[in-house]
Design an enzyme around this catalytic site. Structure first.
Site, PDB file in Angstrom:
ATOM      1  CE  LYS A   1      51.566   8.239  27.522  1.00 46.04           C
ATOM      2  NZ  LYS A   1      50.422   8.901  26.876  1.00 46.04           N
TER       3      LYS A   1
ATOM      4  CD  GLU B   1      44.296   2.514  41.720  1.00 46.58           C
ATOM      5  OE1 GLU B   1      43.071   2.665  41.740  1.00 46.58           O
ATOM      6  OE2 GLU B   1      44.917   1.896  42.603  1.00 46.58           O
TER       7      GLU B   1
ATOM      8  CB  CYS C   1      37.734   4.870  37.167  1.00 46.52           C
ATOM      9  SG  CYS C   1      38.257   5.806  38.610  1.00 46.52           S
TER      10      CYS C   1
ATOM     11  CD  GLU D   1      35.542   1.890  32.521  1.00 42.73           C
ATOM     12  OE1 GLU D   1      36.491   1.538  31.795  1.00 42.73           O
ATOM     13  OE2 GLU D   1      35.692   2.462  33.616  1.00 42.73           O
TER      14      GLU D   1
HETATM   15  P1  NAD Z   1      43.912   4.303  28.331  1.00 43.44           P
HETATM   16  O1  NAD Z   1      44.196   2.979  28.936  1.00 43.44           O
HETATM   17  O2  NAD Z   1      43.554   4.351  26.901  1.00 43.44           O
HETATM   18  O3  NAD Z   1      45.181   5.274  28.509  1.00 43.44           O
HETATM   19  C1  NAD Z   1      45.757   5.550  29.775  1.00 43.44           C
HETATM   20  C2  NAD Z   1      47.196   5.986  29.561  1.00 43.44           C
HETATM   21  O4  NAD Z   1      47.946   4.873  29.079  1.00 43.44           O
HETATM   22  C3  NAD Z   1      47.375   7.088  28.526  1.00 43.44           C
HETATM   23  O5  NAD Z   1      48.389   7.973  28.944  1.00 43.44           O
HETATM   24  C4  NAD Z   1      47.802   6.313  27.292  1.00 43.44           C
HETATM   25  O6  NAD Z   1      48.534   7.094  26.372  1.00 43.44           O
HETATM   26  C5  NAD Z   1      48.670   5.238  27.924  1.00 43.44           C
HETATM   27  N1  NAD Z   1      48.857   4.029  27.114  1.00 43.44           N
HETATM   28  C6  NAD Z   1      48.045   3.518  26.156  1.00 43.44           C
HETATM   29  N2  NAD Z   1      48.585   2.389  25.644  1.00 43.44           N
HETATM   30  C7  NAD Z   1      49.746   2.174  26.289  1.00 43.44           C
HETATM   31  C8  NAD Z   1      50.764   1.191  26.205  1.00 43.44           C
HETATM   32  N3  NAD Z   1      50.681   0.165  25.353  1.00 43.44           N
HETATM   33  N4  NAD Z   1      51.831   1.283  27.009  1.00 43.44           N
HETATM   34  C9  NAD Z   1      51.943   2.297  27.903  1.00 43.44           C
HETATM   35  N5  NAD Z   1      51.022   3.281  28.023  1.00 43.44           N
HETATM   36  C10 NAD Z   1      49.928   3.212  27.225  1.00 43.44           C
HETATM   37  O7  NAD Z   1      42.782   4.961  29.250  1.00 43.44           O
HETATM   38  P2  NAD Z   1      42.017   6.346  28.999  1.00 43.44           P
HETATM   39  O8  NAD Z   1      41.057   6.124  27.869  1.00 43.44           O
HETATM   40  O9  NAD Z   1      42.977   7.469  28.931  1.00 43.44           O
HETATM   41  O10 NAD Z   1      41.225   6.505  30.386  1.00 43.44           O
HETATM   42  C11 NAD Z   1      40.012   5.909  30.635  1.00 43.44           C
HETATM   43  C12 NAD Z   1      40.158   4.623  31.420  1.00 43.44           C
HETATM   44  O11 NAD Z   1      40.876   4.861  32.632  1.00 43.44           O
HETATM   45  C13 NAD Z   1      38.843   4.032  31.867  1.00 43.44           C
HETATM   46  O12 NAD Z   1      38.866   2.635  31.685  1.00 43.44           O
HETATM   47  C14 NAD Z   1      38.775   4.349  33.354  1.00 43.44           C
HETATM   48  O13 NAD Z   1      37.956   3.503  34.106  1.00 43.44           O
HETATM   49  C15 NAD Z   1      40.196   4.234  33.729  1.00 43.44           C
HETATM   50  N6  NAD Z   1      40.453   4.972  34.968  1.00 43.44           N
HETATM   51  C16 NAD Z   1      40.706   4.295  36.128  1.00 43.44           C
HETATM   52  C17 NAD Z   1      40.885   4.996  37.333  1.00 43.44           C
HETATM   53  C18 NAD Z   1      41.136   4.304  38.648  1.00 43.44           C
HETATM   54  O14 NAD Z   1      41.550   4.955  39.594  1.00 43.44           O
HETATM   55  N7  NAD Z   1      40.879   3.018  38.773  1.00 43.44           N
HETATM   56  C19 NAD Z   1      40.826   6.383  37.321  1.00 43.44           C
HETATM   57  C20 NAD Z   1      40.554   7.030  36.116  1.00 43.44           C
HETATM   58  C21 NAD Z   1      40.389   6.319  34.949  1.00 43.44           C
END
Ligand code: NAD
Length: 494
Positions: A183, A259, A293, A393
Site C-alpha cells: 500500500k 520504521e 527520516c 520531527e
Molecule cells: P504517514 O505515517 O502519514 O504514512 C505512511 C503510510 O501509512 C502511508 O501509506 C499512509 O497512507 C499509511 N497510513 C496512514 N494512516 C494509516 C492507518 N491508520 N493505517 C494504516 N496505514 C496508514 O507518513 P508519511 O507522511 O507518508 O511519511 C513521512 C514519515 O515517514 C516521517 O515521519 C518519516 O520520518 C517517516 N519515515 C521513516 C523512515 C524510516 O526508515 N525510519 C523512512 C522514511 C520515512
C-alpha cells in the site's frame, strides 16, 4: 515487454495512466498525482475498495498454498535478480518519474534507485542462503530449527523515498518466501506501481504473490492492518501513525516492523575536518529538502568553533540553488505537497518565536516557484532545548542548531529527544568517535560521513523511531518465523 519498450510506451504520453496496471488491484474511481514543482498532472491511478484489499489478501494466500514459492529459494533468487536487471535498464525512466511525482532532484532520485537495486541484488542472494540449524539434543533426539516465511506481508510505505522504502520491504519479504500486498502513500502511487509492475510481469512470479492496493491510509491501509489474512505489517512512516498501526495490529497479534520518524543529531567536534563537516551538514539537513527520516536536522556544534562554523555554513546554505528537480543545476527541490509546506512553515513560525532565523525562513511563492511548494533552506539558532523545533520531527528543510562544551554534553544533547534513528559524528579522534558512538541511542551512527546506506547493513530505530530492523541479515530475518522440528528416535518412552 522489454524494458526499452516499457520506457517508451510509458513516458511518451503527457502523463502516466496506471488505471489498468497489472499489479494493481483497484476498481474504484481513479485519483491523480501531481508534480510538486509545477503542479502538472503526473499520473492517474485507480483506487482500491475494501473488497479489492480482501481480494489481494485472498489471492496472496492462494498463491502461497498452490505454488512452490515459499519453498523454492532458487526460483525467488532468479525472479529478484531479473527484477534488478530490469530496474537497472530503466534508471532514467524512474529517475524522471520519481522527480516528477515526489519532487526530489534527479540526482537524488538516481541515488534512491541505485541503492534500491543494490538491495534487490543483495536479497536475491540471501534467498538461496537462508538456512536453519540442526542440534543433537540427547541420545536419539535431534532438533532441526528452520526459518520459514511469515506468510502474507502488508508493506505500507510513505511518500518521501517511495521507490526505495517499498523495495526495501518487498525484496527481503519475497526473498524469504512470503507473499506481499503493498500500500503506497497516496502522494506517490505511480512510482511504486510502476516499479512493482516490472517485477509482476516476470513470468516466473506466481500470480497473487505480489499486488498493490491504492487508497487512503485510514481505509485501505487500516483494512490491511485489521485483516485476519495479513500475518505481518511492515510499516514505514510517521511515529504517531506507526503507534496507531501497532495498537490496531495488537488486536490480532500480528507481527509488526515499524520504521518511523527521527530528529537526528549531527555532532561536529572542534577537532573535525571542518570542510568535510560543512559539506556533511548540508547533505544531512537538506537532502530531499529535509524530507528524509534520517535527516541530520539538529546540528550540534562544539562552542569553540561555533561562530566560524556557522558563518561558513550560512554562506553555503544561502547559496543553495532551489528549483525544479529535473533541472540538473538544482540543489534542493520542493516540498512534496501544499500540506507538507504548511506544516513546515508553521514550524518556521515557532522557530522565529523561540529563536533566531539565521538563514532562509521564507516561503518561495513568486516565479519560478509560483506553481510549486518551495521553501528556502532554513537555519534556526538560539533555541531553548524545549522548543518544538528541537524536539519534534519537521520533515522539511529546517536545521536547528545546538551547542555543547564537552563530550558529555554532546551525548546528553544527542539523546535529548524521543527519537533514535541516526546520528552523525565529525571528529578526527577515533577514541572519541568510539565512545560517543557507543553512548548515543541510535540505530545508525555515521562517523565522518552521512546518509550512506548499504543493503548489507541494518537500519532502524531506538526509542520512538521504530521496532525491528530493515536491510542486512536482520532485515530478511524480520520476514521469517523460526520453527523447531523435534525428532525423537529413542525406543524408550520418556
Ligand atoms: P504517514 O505515517 O502519514 O504514512 C505512511 C503510510 O501509512 C502511508 O501509506 C499512509 O497512507 C499509511 N497510513 C496512514 N494512516 C494509516 C492507518 N491508520 N493505517 C494504516 N496505514 C496508514 O507518513 P508519511 O507522511 O507518508 O511519511 C513521512 C514519515 O515517514 C516521517 O515521519 C518519516 O520520518 C517517516 N519515515 C521513516 C523512515 C524510516 O526508515 N525510519 C523512512 C522514511 C520515512
Amino acid at each position: 515487454m522489454t524494458p526499452d519498450a516499457y520506457v517508451r510506451s510509458a513516458w511518451t504520453a503527457p502523463h502516466i495512466d496506471s488505471t489498468t496496471a497489472p499489479v494493481l488491484i483497484a476498481s474504484a474511481a481513479p485519483m491523480e498525482s501531481f508534480d510538486p514543482a509545477t503542479g502538472e498532472l503526473v499520473a492517474t491511478i485507480a483506487v482500491s475498495t475494501i473488497a479489492d484489499v480482501d481480494r489481494a489478501v485472498d489471492g496472496a494466500h492462494e498463491a502461497l498454498r498452490t505454488t512452490s514459492w515459499r519453498n523454492n529459494g532458487a526460483l525467488r533468487a532468479r525472479v529478484l535478480n531479473r527484477w534488478a536487471v530490469r530496474l537497472r535498464e530503466t534508471i532514467d525512466y524512474f529517475a524522471e518519474l520519481i522527480t516528477r511525482e515526489q519532487g526530489k532532484t534527479v540526482g537524488e532520485a538516481r541515488g534512491e534507485i541505485l541503492g534500491s537495486i543494490g538491495q534487490v541484488e543483495y536479497n536475491a542472494g540471501l534467498a538461496r542462503a537462508l538456512y536453519g540449524r540442526a542440534i543433537a539434543l540427547n541420545e536419539g533426539v535431534h532438533g532441526v530449527v528452520l526459518r520459514e516465511p511469515v506468510g502474507v506481508v502488508a508493506a505500507i510505505t510513505p511518500w518521501n523515498y517511495p521507490f526505495n522504502l517499498t523495495i526495501r520491504a518487498v525484496a527481503p519479504a519475497l526473498a524469504a518466501g512470503n507473499a506481499v500486498v503493498v500500500k503506497p502513500a497516496s502522494l506517490t502511487p505511480a512510482i511504486v506501481t510502476k516499479a512493482l509492475d516490472l517485477l509482476h510481469e516476470d513470468p516466473d512470479l506466481p500470480q497473487g504473490i505480489l499486488s498493490v492496493v491504492v487508497g487512503p491510509g485510514g481505509t485501505v491501509g487500516d483494512r490491511l492492518v485489521r485483516s485476519d489474512g495479513i500475518d505481518m505489517i511492515a510499516f514505514t512512516g510517521d511515529s504517531t501513525t506507526g503507534i496507531g498501526v501497532m495498537r490496531t495490529a495488537a488486536d490480532s497479534l500480528k507481527k509488526v516492523s515499524l520504521e518511523l520518524g527521527g530528529k537526528s543529531p549531527n555532532i561536529v567536534f572542534a577537532d573535525a575536518d571542518l570542510d568535510k563537516a560543512l559539506a556533511g551538514a548540508v547533505n544531512a539537513a537538506f537532502t530531499a529538502a529535509g524530507q528524509i527520516c534520517t535527516a541530520g536536522s539538529r546540528l550540534v556544534v562544539e562552542r569553540s568553533i561555533h561562530d566560524e562554523f556557522m558563518d561558513r555554513l550560512a554562506a553555503k546554505v544561502r547559496a543553495m540553488r532551489v528549483g525544479e528537480g529535473l533541472d540538473p543545476a538544482t540543489e534542493m527541490g520542493p516540498l512534496v505537497s501544499a500540506g507538507q509546506k504548511k506544516t513546515v512553515m508553521d514550524y518556521i513560525a515557532i522557530g522565529r518565536a523561540d529563536g533566531t532565523i539565521l538563514v532562509g525562513g521564507d516561503s518561495l511563492d513568486d516565479a519560478p516557484y509560483a506553481n510549486g511548494h518551495f521553501i528556502a533552506p532554513t537555519i534556526v539558532t538560539d533555541l531553548p532545548d524545549t522548543s518544538r523545533v528541537i524536539t519534534e520531527e519537521i520533515f522539511g528543510p529546517v536545521l536547528a542548531v545546538q551547542t555543547f562544551e564537552d563530550e558529555d554534553e554532546a551525548v546528553a544533547i544527542a539523546n535529548g529527544t524521543q527519537f533514535g534513528l541516526a546520528c552523525g559524528l565529525w571528529t578526527t579522534n577515533l577514541n572519541r568517535a568510539w565512545r560517543v558512538g557507543r553512548a548515543v541511542e541510535s540505530g545508525t551512527i555515521w562517523i565522518n560521513t552521512y546518509h550512506h546506506f548499504y543493503g548489507e547493513a541494518e537500519v532502524g530505530g531506538f526509542k520512538r523511531s521504530g521496532v525491528g530492523r530493515q536491510q542486512g541479515i536482520e532485515g530478511i530475518l524480520e520476514f521469517t518465523e523460526t520453527k523447531h522440528l523435534n525428532f525423537d528416535s529413542n525406543p524408550n518412552l520418556w
